[in-house]
Write a protein that holds these residues in place. Structure first.
Motif, PDB file in Angstrom:
ATOM      1  N   GLU A   1       0.835  -1.211   0.000  1.00 14.22           N
ATOM      2  CA  GLU A   1       0.000   0.000   0.000  1.00 14.22           C
ATOM      3  C   GLU A   1       0.871   1.263   0.000  1.00 14.22           C
ATOM      4  O   GLU A   1       0.421   2.312  -0.415  1.00 14.22           O
ATOM      5  CB  GLU A   1      -0.911   0.012   1.226  1.00 14.22           C
TER       6      GLU A   1
ATOM      7  N   ALA B   1      -2.635  -4.639  -4.725  1.00 17.67           N
ATOM      8  CA  ALA B   1      -3.100  -3.354  -4.152  1.00 17.67           C
ATOM      9  C   ALA B   1      -3.066  -2.239  -5.191  1.00 17.67           C
ATOM     10  O   ALA B   1      -3.799  -1.267  -5.094  1.00 17.67           O
ATOM     11  CB  ALA B   1      -2.210  -2.982  -2.968  1.00 17.67           C
TER      12      ALA B   1
ATOM     13  N   THR C   1       1.184  -6.846  -8.165  1.00 10.98           N
ATOM     14  CA  THR C   1       0.873  -6.177  -6.895  1.00 10.98           C
ATOM     15  C   THR C   1      -0.619  -5.863  -6.886  1.00 10.98           C
ATOM     16  O   THR C   1      -1.070  -4.928  -7.564  1.00 10.98           O
ATOM     17  CB  THR C   1       1.728  -4.915  -6.731  1.00 10.98           C
TER      18      THR C   1
ATOM     19  N   HIS D   1       2.508 -12.028  -2.207  1.00 12.15           N
ATOM     20  CA  HIS D   1       2.102 -13.383  -2.551  1.00 12.15           C
ATOM     21  C   HIS D   1       1.843 -13.579  -4.045  1.00 12.15           C
ATOM     22  O   HIS D   1       1.128 -12.772  -4.657  1.00 12.15           O
ATOM     23  CB  HIS D   1       0.848 -13.742  -1.761  1.00 12.15           C
TER      24      HIS D   1
HETATM   25  C1  LIG Z   1      -2.380  -6.705   4.215  1.00 11.82           C
HETATM   26  C2  LIG Z   1      -1.433  -7.467   3.312  1.00 11.82           C
HETATM   27  O1  LIG Z   1      -0.095  -7.219   3.681  1.00 11.82           O
HETATM   28  C3  LIG Z   1      -1.599  -6.978   1.885  1.00 11.82           C
HETATM   29  O2  LIG Z   1      -2.915  -7.270   1.483  1.00 11.82           O
HETATM   30  C4  LIG Z   1      -0.608  -7.667   0.945  1.00 11.82           C
HETATM   31  C5  LIG Z   1      -0.683  -9.166   0.998  1.00 11.82           C
HETATM   32  N1  LIG Z   1       0.030  -9.773  -0.114  1.00 11.82           N
HETATM   33  C6  LIG Z   1       0.063  -9.155  -1.316  1.00 11.82           C
HETATM   34  N2  LIG Z   1       0.513  -9.782  -2.405  1.00 11.82           N
HETATM   35  C7  LIG Z   1       0.496  -9.206  -3.616  1.00 11.82           C
HETATM   36  N3  LIG Z   1       0.947  -9.863  -4.696  1.00 11.82           N
HETATM   37  N4  LIG Z   1       0.007  -7.973  -3.762  1.00 11.82           N
HETATM   38  C8  LIG Z   1      -0.478  -7.238  -2.756  1.00 11.82           C
HETATM   39  O3  LIG Z   1      -0.923  -6.095  -2.959  1.00 11.82           O
HETATM   40  C9  LIG Z   1      -0.433  -7.812  -1.443  1.00 11.82           C
HETATM   41  N5  LIG Z   1      -0.840  -7.148  -0.373  1.00 11.82           N
END
Ligand SMILES: C[C@H](O)[C@H](O)[C@H]1CNC2=NC(N)=NC(=O)C2=N1
Length: 130
Positions: A30, A108, A106, A89
């Motif tokens: 974020e 977000a 990503t 992830h």
């Molecule tokens: C709250 C948490 O850290 C976020 O939602 C993380 C989790 N893993 C993530 N993984 C990926 N690939 N993109 C993200 O934006 C993302 N955000």
């Protein structure tokens, strides 16, 4: 001069001022601010092995064939451990018992950031061994 520096987000400062590597750590998604431009993605693709970018520049993917189903499952577990440690992830696909596709984006920001390439480098360095 200082105005320009202030405008650069931390990630673009990192992109321009320091090389990312498999030792880099993912930033909280974020906080990254903006996604990578096509030219930046093309540069970073040179630093990873066997990854391809989608036509919309929003995702990179890597395809592998493992010896068997359990090797693929163990490989996924190794990737999962890294993803959890980094808080970033991939999407993991396993078809035909040993064919694997890893997608990175990503979520977000609905696009690619340095986090995706840091994870790609870390995944590359895992190897596929048991
Ligand atoms: C709250 C948490 O850290 C976020 O939602 C993380 C989790 N893993 C993530 N993984 C990926 N690939 N993109 C993200 O934006 C993302 N955000």
């Amino acid at each position: 001069m200082f105005g320009l520096a202030r405008q650069l987000t931390s990630s673009s400062l990192r992109y321009f001022s320091t090389e990312i590597s498999s030792k880099s750590r993912c930033l909280p998604c974020e906080g990254i601010g903006k996604t990578l431009e096509k030219e930046q993605v093309q540069e970073l693709l040179k630093k990873v092995q066997g990854w391809n970018v989608s036509s919309d520049n929003k995702q990179i993917s890597k395809n592998l064939q493992l010896p068997d189903f359990m090797s693929a499952i163990r490989y996924f577990q190794k990737i999962a451990d890294v993803a959890e440690a980094e808080g970033h992830h991939p999407d993991l696909h396993l078809t035909g018992y040993n064919k694997v596709r890893i997608d990175l984006s990503t979520h977000a920001l609905n696009g690619l950031t340095e986090n995706d390439f840091i994870m790609a480098m870390k995944i590359d360095s895992l190897g596929q061994g048991a």
